[in-house]
Design an enzyme around this catalytic site. Structure first.
Site, PDB file in Angstrom:
ATOM      1  N   SER A 143       0.845  -1.193   0.000  1.00  0.00           N
ATOM      2  CA  SER A 143       0.000   0.000   0.000  1.00  0.00           C
ATOM      3  C   SER A 143       0.876   1.236   0.000  1.00  0.00           C
ATOM      4  CB  SER A 143      -0.892   0.013   1.246  1.00  0.00           C
ATOM      5  OG  SER A 143      -1.599   1.233   1.358  1.00  0.00           O
ATOM      6  N   TYR A 156      -2.342  -0.077  10.417  1.00  0.00           N
ATOM      7  CA  TYR A 156      -2.375  -0.496   9.009  1.00  0.00           C
ATOM      8  C   TYR A 156      -1.063  -0.146   8.312  1.00  0.00           C
ATOM      9  CZ  TYR A 156      -3.891  -1.002   4.172  1.00  0.00           C
ATOM     10  OH  TYR A 156      -3.984  -1.383   2.853  1.00  0.00           O
TER      11      TYR A 156
END
Length: 263
Positions: A143, A156
């Site tokens: 990501s 995250y």
């Protein structure tokens, strides 16, 4: 490596980006194995893959956070399919919340799914690739949050920084065996990921047209299966921002905490 009759294993393949990767690979003639916890949904993905490829496809239930589930998956693949040529580690989830409000149980679950389970499965597939063929391709969906952290993404981002570090070292280890390792670093994608990450829906609304189309990204990822690259970064302007984040930390903090902070 052409994809015709190549075995492509995709985790988190029940919907969203994972399902789109399965469809794009099937269109290229690949034999697709889709895995996820939701057996009814991966069954539908399997059927569509078979229609697109004209070949057998497979749907195996998998909880990537459970090592016994991974072992069972590997046994099924060995007995029913054969050696995996390409692994796509797509399974993962996020929760966007202030760190001080986080439930610690979610820390553990997110690392089990996004990092530890991914590593266990990757090790098993890499061993198989080394023993059976000494070539292959491992694609890890990381990501932009693993390059440029922002508020409410503490846990995250930590998992995705881990995925990037793991992938970069693994790439060097497997290079002599002609096994490629690619990381995919997308910004926000229009998928059900945000049903859990941001139940309010405000984040996606704030981003407007900057949200990535999963079908387009899937096509780019599948193209890299035939022509491996080190990284895929989308959208381009966030890649530029991530470079600023590394080269000019003060500017990076301004971007991540200001312009790109829509949570």
């Amino acid at each position: 490596m052409e994809l015709e009759n190549k075995v492509v294993l995709v985790t988190g393949g029940s919907a969203g980006l994972g399902a789109e990767i399965c469809y794009a690979a099937a269109k290229k003639g690949a034999i697709v194995i889709t895995c996820a916890r939701r057996i009814n949904l991966i069954g539908q993905v399997k059927e569509r893959c078979e229609a697109l490829s004209g070949k057998a496809a497979y749907a195996f239930q998998l909880d990537v956070a459970d090592p016994t589930s991974i072992s069972a998956l590997m046994e099924k693949i060995k007995n029913e399919v054969g050696a995996v040529d390409i692994l796509v580690n797509n399974a993962g989830f996020g929760i966007f919340e202030n760190f001080v409000d986080f439930d610690s149980a979610d820390f553990y679950r997110m690392f089990e799914v996004n990092v530890l389970g991914m590593m266990v499965l990757t090790q098993q597939i890499a061993i198989q690739m080394l023993e059976d063929k000494r070539y292959g391709h491992i694609i890890n969906i990381a990501s932009m949050a693993g390059k440029m952290a922002s508020p409410k993404s503490t846990v995250y981002s930590a998992t995705k920084f881990a995925v990037l570090g793991f992938s970069n070292a693994l790439r060097l280890e497997l290079k002599p065996a002609n096994i490629k390792v690619t990381t995919v670093n997308p910004g926000p994608i229009a998928t059900e990921f945000f049903d859990k990450a941001d139940p309010s829906g405000n984040y996606l609304k704030a981003l407007g047209n900057h949200v990535i189309d999963p079908e387009k990204l899937a096509k780019t990822i599948v193209k890299s299966m035939s022509h491996p690259v080190r990284e895929i970064n989308r959208p381009g302007y966030m890649e530029v921002a991530a470079r600023f984040y590394s080269l000019f930390p003060a500017v990076g903090d301004f971007l991540a905490g200001g312009i790109f902070n829509k949570k």
